[in-house]
Scaffold this motif. Structure first.
Motif, PDB file in Angstrom:
ATOM      1  N   SER A  39      -3.053   2.628  -4.320  1.00 35.92           N
ATOM      2  CA  SER A  39      -3.180   1.961  -3.036  1.00 35.92           C
ATOM      3  C   SER A  39      -3.708   2.983  -2.002  1.00 35.92           C
ATOM      4  O   SER A  39      -4.178   2.557  -0.932  1.00 35.92           O
ATOM      5  CB  SER A  39      -1.843   1.241  -2.745  1.00 35.92           C
ATOM      6  OG  SER A  39      -1.133   2.044  -1.655  1.00 35.92           O
ATOM      7  N   LEU A  40      -3.053   4.221  -2.210  1.00 38.57           N
ATOM      8  CA  LEU A  40      -3.309   5.476  -1.293  1.00 38.57           C
ATOM      9  C   LEU A  40      -5.013   5.469  -1.515  1.00 38.57           C
ATOM     10  O   LEU A  40      -5.724   5.710  -0.429  1.00 38.57           O
ATOM     11  CB  LEU A  40      -3.005   6.559  -1.551  1.00 38.57           C
ATOM     12  CG  LEU A  40      -3.311   7.804  -0.906  1.00 38.57           C
ATOM     13  CD1 LEU A  40      -2.995   7.684   0.583  1.00 38.57           C
ATOM     14  CD2 LEU A  40      -2.504   9.169  -1.357  1.00 38.57           C
ATOM     15  N   ALA A  41      -5.657   5.614  -2.699  1.00 42.22           N
ATOM     16  CA  ALA A  41      -7.081   5.662  -2.991  1.00 42.22           C
ATOM     17  C   ALA A  41      -7.893   4.554  -2.268  1.00 42.22           C
ATOM     18  O   ALA A  41      -8.953   4.613  -1.579  1.00 42.22           O
ATOM     19  CB  ALA A  41      -7.572   5.836  -4.425  1.00 42.22           C
ATOM     20  N   LEU A  42      -7.106   3.388  -2.398  1.00 36.70           N
ATOM     21  CA  LEU A  42      -8.060   2.171  -1.718  1.00 36.70           C
ATOM     22  C   LEU A  42      -8.049   2.238  -0.144  1.00 36.70           C
ATOM     23  O   LEU A  42      -9.042   2.136   0.288  1.00 36.70           O
ATOM     24  CB  LEU A  42      -7.080   0.823  -2.084  1.00 36.70           C
ATOM     25  CG  LEU A  42      -7.632  -0.376  -1.477  1.00 36.70           C
ATOM     26  CD1 LEU A  42      -9.006  -0.732  -1.795  1.00 36.70           C
ATOM     27  CD2 LEU A  42      -6.745  -1.526  -1.850  1.00 36.70           C
ATOM     28  N   ASP A  43      -6.897   2.837   0.207  1.00 39.89           N
ATOM     29  CA  ASP A  43      -6.660   2.991   1.834  1.00 39.89           C
ATOM     30  C   ASP A  43      -7.832   3.867   2.294  1.00 39.89           C
ATOM     31  O   ASP A  43      -8.235   3.780   3.176  1.00 39.89           O
ATOM     32  CB  ASP A  43      -5.451   3.263   2.312  1.00 39.89           C
ATOM     33  CG  ASP A  43      -4.449   1.966   2.275  1.00 39.89           C
ATOM     34  OD1 ASP A  43      -4.964   0.894   1.905  1.00 39.89           O
ATOM     35  OD2 ASP A  43      -3.353   2.518   2.268  1.00 39.89           O
ATOM     36  N   LEU A  44      -7.857   5.090   1.771  1.00 41.16           N
ATOM     37  CA  LEU A  44      -8.781   6.159   1.857  1.00 41.16           C
ATOM     38  C   LEU A  44     -10.375   5.926   1.963  1.00 41.16           C
ATOM     39  O   LEU A  44     -11.199   6.001   2.509  1.00 41.16           O
ATOM     40  CB  LEU A  44      -8.736   7.396   1.069  1.00 41.16           C
ATOM     41  CG  LEU A  44      -7.386   8.222   1.209  1.00 41.16           C
ATOM     42  CD1 LEU A  44      -7.224   9.059   0.193  1.00 41.16           C
ATOM     43  CD2 LEU A  44      -7.532   8.919   2.635  1.00 41.16           C
ATOM     44  N   ALA A  45     -10.397   4.955   0.520  1.00 44.42           N
ATOM     45  CA  ALA A  45     -11.842   4.337   0.523  1.00 44.42           C
ATOM     46  C   ALA A  45     -12.199   3.383   1.671  1.00 44.42           C
ATOM     47  O   ALA A  45     -13.318   3.487   2.232  1.00 44.42           O
ATOM     48  CB  ALA A  45     -12.074   3.629  -0.917  1.00 44.42           C
ATOM     49  N   GLY A  91     -10.589  -9.289   9.359  1.00 46.05           N
ATOM     50  CA  GLY A  91      -9.938 -10.587   9.303  1.00 46.05           C
ATOM     51  C   GLY A  91     -10.265 -11.419   7.986  1.00 46.05           C
ATOM     52  O   GLY A  91      -9.755 -12.360   7.857  1.00 46.05           O
ATOM     53  N   ARG A  92     -11.477 -10.810   7.285  1.00 43.00           N
ATOM     54  CA  ARG A  92     -11.590 -11.515   5.912  1.00 43.00           C
ATOM     55  C   ARG A  92     -11.012 -10.852   4.971  1.00 43.00           C
ATOM     56  O   ARG A  92     -10.958 -11.069   3.738  1.00 43.00           O
ATOM     57  CB  ARG A  92     -13.113 -11.520   5.826  1.00 43.00           C
ATOM     58  CG  ARG A  92     -13.722 -10.068   5.754  1.00 43.00           C
ATOM     59  CD  ARG A  92     -13.968  -9.425   4.438  1.00 43.00           C
ATOM     60  NE  ARG A  92     -15.056  -8.217   4.698  1.00 43.00           N
ATOM     61  CZ  ARG A  92     -16.225  -8.376   4.052  1.00 43.00           C
ATOM     62  NH1 ARG A  92     -16.548  -9.310   3.371  1.00 43.00           N
ATOM     63  NH2 ARG A  92     -17.012  -7.604   4.368  1.00 43.00           N
ATOM     64  N   GLN A  93     -10.056  -9.764   5.131  1.00 45.52           N
ATOM     65  CA  GLN A  93      -9.257  -9.283   4.054  1.00 45.52           C
ATOM     66  C   GLN A  93      -8.125 -10.193   3.791  1.00 45.52           C
ATOM     67  O   GLN A  93      -7.971 -11.196   4.266  1.00 45.52           O
ATOM     68  CB  GLN A  93      -8.820  -7.820   4.595  1.00 45.52           C
ATOM     69  CG  GLN A  93      -9.542  -6.740   4.963  1.00 45.52           C
ATOM     70  CD  GLN A  93     -10.479  -6.438   3.879  1.00 45.52           C
ATOM     71  OE1 GLN A  93     -10.002  -6.279   2.817  1.00 45.52           O
ATOM     72  NE2 GLN A  93     -11.769  -5.896   4.364  1.00 45.52           N
ATOM     73  N   PRO A  94      -7.753 -10.159   2.536  1.00 46.92           N
ATOM     74  CA  PRO A  94      -8.009  -9.106   1.372  1.00 46.92           C
ATOM     75  C   PRO A  94      -9.195  -9.183   0.677  1.00 46.92           C
ATOM     76  O   PRO A  94      -9.386  -8.767  -0.604  1.00 46.92           O
ATOM     77  CB  PRO A  94      -6.648  -9.316   0.578  1.00 46.92           C
ATOM     78  CG  PRO A  94      -6.554 -10.763   0.571  1.00 46.92           C
ATOM     79  CD  PRO A  94      -7.020 -11.150   1.815  1.00 46.92           C
ATOM     80  N   TRP A  95     -10.382  -9.793   1.104  1.00 45.79           N
ATOM     81  CA  TRP A  95     -11.302 -10.216   0.288  1.00 45.79           C
ATOM     82  C   TRP A  95     -12.344  -9.268   0.666  1.00 45.79           C
ATOM     83  O   TRP A  95     -12.746  -9.194   1.748  1.00 45.79           O
ATOM     84  CB  TRP A  95     -11.637 -11.593   0.159  1.00 45.79           C
ATOM     85  CG  TRP A  95     -10.750 -12.595   0.139  1.00 45.79           C
ATOM     86  CD1 TRP A  95      -9.665 -13.359   0.991  1.00 45.79           C
ATOM     87  CD2 TRP A  95     -10.271 -12.992  -1.182  1.00 45.79           C
ATOM     88  NE1 TRP A  95      -9.047 -14.044   0.472  1.00 45.79           N
ATOM     89  CE2 TRP A  95      -9.346 -14.001  -0.909  1.00 45.79           C
ATOM     90  CE3 TRP A  95     -10.582 -12.858  -2.508  1.00 45.79           C
ATOM     91  CZ2 TRP A  95      -8.423 -14.543  -2.056  1.00 45.79           C
ATOM     92  CZ3 TRP A  95      -9.931 -13.469  -3.655  1.00 45.79           C
ATOM     93  CH2 TRP A  95      -8.852 -14.360  -3.415  1.00 45.79           C
ATOM     94  N   VAL A  96     -13.217  -8.783  -0.279  1.00 41.44           N
ATOM     95  CA  VAL A  96     -14.644  -8.370   0.034  1.00 41.44           C
ATOM     96  C   VAL A  96     -15.585  -9.427  -0.171  1.00 41.44           C
ATOM     97  O   VAL A  96     -16.781  -9.373   0.778  1.00 41.44           O
ATOM     98  CB  VAL A  96     -14.861  -6.997  -1.087  1.00 41.44           C
ATOM     99  CG1 VAL A  96     -14.851  -7.223  -2.484  1.00 41.44           C
ATOM    100  CG2 VAL A  96     -15.988  -6.173  -0.405  1.00 41.44           C
ATOM    101  N   THR A 136     -10.686  -6.758  -2.146  1.00 39.77           N
ATOM    102  CA  THR A 136     -11.047  -5.344  -2.040  1.00 39.77           C
ATOM    103  C   THR A 136     -10.537  -4.469  -3.052  1.00 39.77           C
ATOM    104  O   THR A 136     -11.155  -3.683  -3.275  1.00 39.77           O
ATOM    105  CB  THR A 136     -10.684  -5.231  -0.540  1.00 39.77           C
ATOM    106  OG1 THR A 136     -11.359  -6.106   0.244  1.00 39.77           O
ATOM    107  CG2 THR A 136     -11.315  -3.671  -0.102  1.00 39.77           C
ATOM    108  N   SER A 137      -9.122  -4.535  -3.499  1.00 39.23           N
ATOM    109  CA  SER A 137      -8.672  -3.764  -4.389  1.00 39.23           C
ATOM    110  C   SER A 137      -9.317  -3.743  -5.859  1.00 39.23           C
ATOM    111  O   SER A 137      -9.287  -2.962  -6.300  1.00 39.23           O
ATOM    112  CB  SER A 137      -6.899  -4.253  -4.299  1.00 39.23           C
ATOM    113  OG  SER A 137      -7.008  -5.750  -4.811  1.00 39.23           O
TER     114      SER A 137
END
Lengths: 475, 337
Positions: free
Chosen positions: A4-10, A385-390, A397-398
């Motif tokens: 989750s850290l890598a995701l946040d950083l990305a 606002g469209r999270q958690p979706w890419v 997104t994850s």
């Protein structure tokens, strides 16, 4: 946890690079069209003031464009470097749209930009004007494709998922997806507004310093007319965009309104919250201060309409309402100030004090960056606002993020931050220095007749920005 | 279906990348050569020869990225993940190089050196890491189930580092011969003097890569040295030899345009050589271009545009070069007036 850290950083890295990037294309879109108007007025009226303004703004345009190009180059690769699984999954849709953007817009802009910036003495007036028009059209085509791609990710349609990846089945449906027309209109108008505010603030700065020249008056007057005409239009488009969001991304709208729902509908409609702090853990909005029924009126255009609340969505499908609630309010608040600026300018124009009202001039000056801030706030609203979706409802997104170690991402993020602050900081400083210098009378007077390739002078060194400043900043 | 869409797309992307290498090659080369051009006016002239066109040149790189995403999403995602670090460094280099064009002419006298350094450092970094990316890509990127399985620093190996250095020489040669064509006097003489050792370096690089790749990979050795391929492909090395000799002769005779054209020719041959070695793998060593292709609906839609628009792009790009044809001279000042 490490993941989750890598995701946040990305996400932070992508958000950082695209936030810097969007500023430059927004000004590019606006200034390119403004330059078309200025050159057109010069050719039509032959008033040298328009030619002087053209040269003045084309230099600022050149710096801004260069920064847009280099920051945009990074974006073309960030999709793959940071979101490789998204690229593999959705590349069949987003790839062709991006390819069309490159083919129909980027090359067009780049091909004619050289003639526009450096060709004043090398091609005839008609061909030069044509180049300016082509560059402006290119910026709009670019907005068309990239917003089609973004809107498809928000409101996807016209595809099937086969073997774990998106296969487009109807390209017209893909491009003209439900949120696209609204987003395109909203963003293009935002770019015009942001540019008009920048132009208006530049003129106000000179007027406040007593440089009361016809060219500067013209700049200010044109910018204020834009405020009058376009700021209210933008409010209307934004309203329609909101209705569209309610229909297609109700969770986003609930977050924007800080609306949790869950209580029985007592027919009192929805308040419009002016203040509050949505708390994702407690599932409530603290310190909510609202105007009764105004929310219903705005988001449903009815007295007692209501909308789904965040509690109507599973917790893992909710966007972070605290961010979205406030970024939305920043955008709307600035939009209202723009409308106010337009209204005040009409008042002062009517009183014959348009160029002499210190209050109005100072207001226009501080509003200089407001358009860009509003654009960023608006994009944070729609993207967070469209999270958690890419890809809305299809890919989280994850699931999209590339498998990089957090150390790698932290290092590259650090590099981007240092480089961007240095490079774009310097670039903005140079732009402001050019603004401070102001338009120069009788620049570019030697344009003569002749066809393409006819050199009218001994060839000169070619840089769009030829100004050199001595140490006190005056050329 | 009569049309082999993945093949056409591979050709389009291959063409785009080659255009990028040739065209941005000479503007990056000018940045690499800047340390050898100490005089401020010469530096102005050198930069001005490419100021109106560099942006278009760089756009071919964006087309390469977008084309890969559209036509071969797997390649795009694997290459960009595997070569994340060198690609990021390349992009940062391109940022510094790109902004230097505008900032350098805007800067105060005492600030200019910053943007000269940005131009040099950016051009050098971008080129070197482009070469590293090329070398690492040619060496092969292991993939399983659509994901890269190598390590983040696999590119840090002798062959990619060598191709990085080789590309620096190659772009410098493109830059020096471009400046021979676009300038005159002392600056041009300086470029002629630099071109000779650079031409030797390019020849040596081509030879090393030509020996190294087949030695590393038996499949590449078989591609080139088995019969009848040997006959089909032997023109490539022969043309390299002929082009190189012609380049040196053109320099001796003081030709203006021929050195640049011959360098383009040599670069094109080197590029063709790599394509022959890699074919049909778009993701060496295992994945060929049909396995990596996007759905036909995506390929077909984007192809229509590409086939119509690329010729138009080439036409107006040629027009832009035509508008800015001829030698660029120092000493004049004033833009637009």
């Amino acid at each position: 946890m490490a993941e989750s850290l890598a995701l946040d950083l990305a996400r932070i890295q992508f958000g950082f690079t695209i936030s810097f990037h969007i500023i430059f294309p927004a000004i590019t879109i606006g200034l390119a069209s403004y330059l078309v108007v200025l050159e057109g007025l010069w050719l039509y009226t032959r008033r040298t003031l328009y030619r002087d303004l053209y040269h003045f703004w084309s230099k600022i345009f050149a710096v801004n464009f260069g920064m847009g190009v280099v920051s945009g180059l990074v974006m073309a690769y960030q999709f793959g470097t940071n979101w490789s699984f998204f690229s593999e999954f959705a590349g069949g849709v987003t790839g062709p749209l991006l390819a069309y953007e490159v083919l129909t817009a980027f090359f067009l802009e780049a091909g004619f930009l050289g003639v526009m910036l450096f060709g004043w003495n090398r091609v005839g007036p008609g061909l030069h004007f044509f180049s300016t028009v082509v560059v402006a059209v290119g910026t709009l085509i670019s907005a068309f494709w990239i917003l089609a791609s973004n809107s498809w990710m928000q409101t996807p349609q016209g595809f099937q998922v086969i073997d774990g990846r998106v296969v487009p089945t109807d390209w017209l449906a893909v491009i003209f997806n439900p949120s696209f027309p609204y987003r395109l209109a909203h963003m293009t108008v935002a770019a015009f507004l942001a540019t008009a505010l920048f132009v208006g603030a530049s003129a106000a700065w000179h007027l406040l310093r007593g440089r009361d020249q016809p060219a500067i008056r013209t700049m200010f007057s044109m910018a204020m007319w834009m405020m009058v005409a376009v700021a209210p239009l933008q409010a209307l488009i934004g309203d329609l965009h909101g209705l569209n969001t309610l229909q297609h991304q109700p969770a986003k709208l609930a977050a924007m309104e800080g609306h949790w729902g869950g209580e029985p509908d007592r027919g009192q409609g929805l308040p419009l919250l002016l203040f509050g702090w949505p708390d994702m853990e407690a599932e409530t909005t603290h310190w909510a201060l609202g105007v009764p029924r105004l929310g219903s009126l705005i988001v449903t255009h009815s007295w007692d309409g209501t909308i789904p609340g965040l509690k109507d969505f599973p917790a893992e499908d909710r966007p972070n309402a605290a961010v979205v609630f406030w970024s939305f309010r920043v955008m709307v608040g600035l939009g209202l100030l723009m409308i106010l600026l337009g209204a005040l300018s009409v008042l002062q124009r009517w009183r014959g004090r348009l160029y002499h009202s210190p209050g109005l001039l100072r207001f226009a000056l501080v509003m200089g960056p407001a358009g860009l801030v509003a654009i960023l706030a608006g994009w944070y609203t729609t993207e967070i606002g469209r999270q958690p979706w890419v890809v809305y409802g299809l890919m989280r997104t994850s699931e999209a993020v590339s498998p990089h170690a957090s150390g790698t991402l932290a290092l590259s993020l650090g590099l981007f931050v240092v480089v961007y602050l240095f490079v774009f900081g310097a670039g903005v400083a140079y732009m402001l220095r050019l603004v401070r210098k102001g338009p120069v009378t009788d620049e570019g007077r030697e344009q003569g007749d002749g066809g393409p390739g006819h050199q009218r002078h001994a060839m000169r060194p070619l840089s769009a920005v030829r100004e050199t400043f001595d140490d006190d900043g005056r050329a | 279906m009569g049309i082999d869409l993945p093949l056409l797309w591979a050709l389009i992307i291959g063409f785009g990348v080659m255009m990028y290498v040739l065209m941005d090659g000479f503007d990056l080369g000018i940045g690499i050569l800047y340390p050898f051009i100490p005089d401020k006016h010469h530096r102005d002239v050198a930069m001005n020869t490419v100021a109106p066109v560099w942006d278009g040149n760089e756009t071919w790189l964006v087309l390469g990225g977008a084309g890969l995403l559209a036509a071969f999403p797997l390649v795009y995602s694997v290459v960009l993940t595997a070569l994340y670090i060198p690609l990021m460094l390349m992009l940062l280099g391109l940022i510094f190089r790109g902004i230097a064009f505008e900032f350098r002419f805007k800067a105060r006298e005492r600030e200019r050196h910053i943007w000269d350094k940005a131009f040099i450092g950016g051009s050098f970094t971008a080129t070197f890491f482009q070469g590293v990316v090329l070398g690492a890509y040619v060496s092969g990127l292991p993939v399983r189930d659509g994901a890269y399985t190598g390590a983040p620093l696999d590119w840090l190996a002798p062959f990619p580092l060598f191709t990085g250095a080789a590309l620096v020489c190659a772009y410098a040669l493109l830059g020096s011969t471009w400046l021979i064509m676009k300038t005159e006097g002392a600056l041009q003489a300086r470029m002629v003097a630099l071109t000779r050792p650079l031409a030797w370096a390019l020849l040596a690089s081509i030879m090393v890569v030509s020996l190294w790749t087949p030695l590393r990979d038996p499949a590449i050795a078989a591609r080139w040295f088995s019969f009848p391929n040997l006959l089909w492909f032997s023109p490539v090395p022969l043309l390299v030899a002929a082009g190189w000799v012609a380049l040196l002769r053109a320099l001796r005779r003081g030709r203006q345009v021929a050195p640049f054209v011959l360098t383009l020719f040599l670069m094109g041959l080197g590029y063709a050589g790599l394509a022959i070695s890699g074919w049909p793998h778009i993701l060496p060593p295992d994945i060929d271009l049909w396995q990596a292709a996007a759905p036909p609906q995506s390929l077909g839609f984007a192809l229509v545009g590409a086939l119509f628009i690329i010729p138009i792009i080439l036409a107006y790009t040629a027009f832009a070069y035509y508008v800015f044809r001829g030698k660029v001279r120092p000493g004049d000042s004033g833009y637009h007036s």
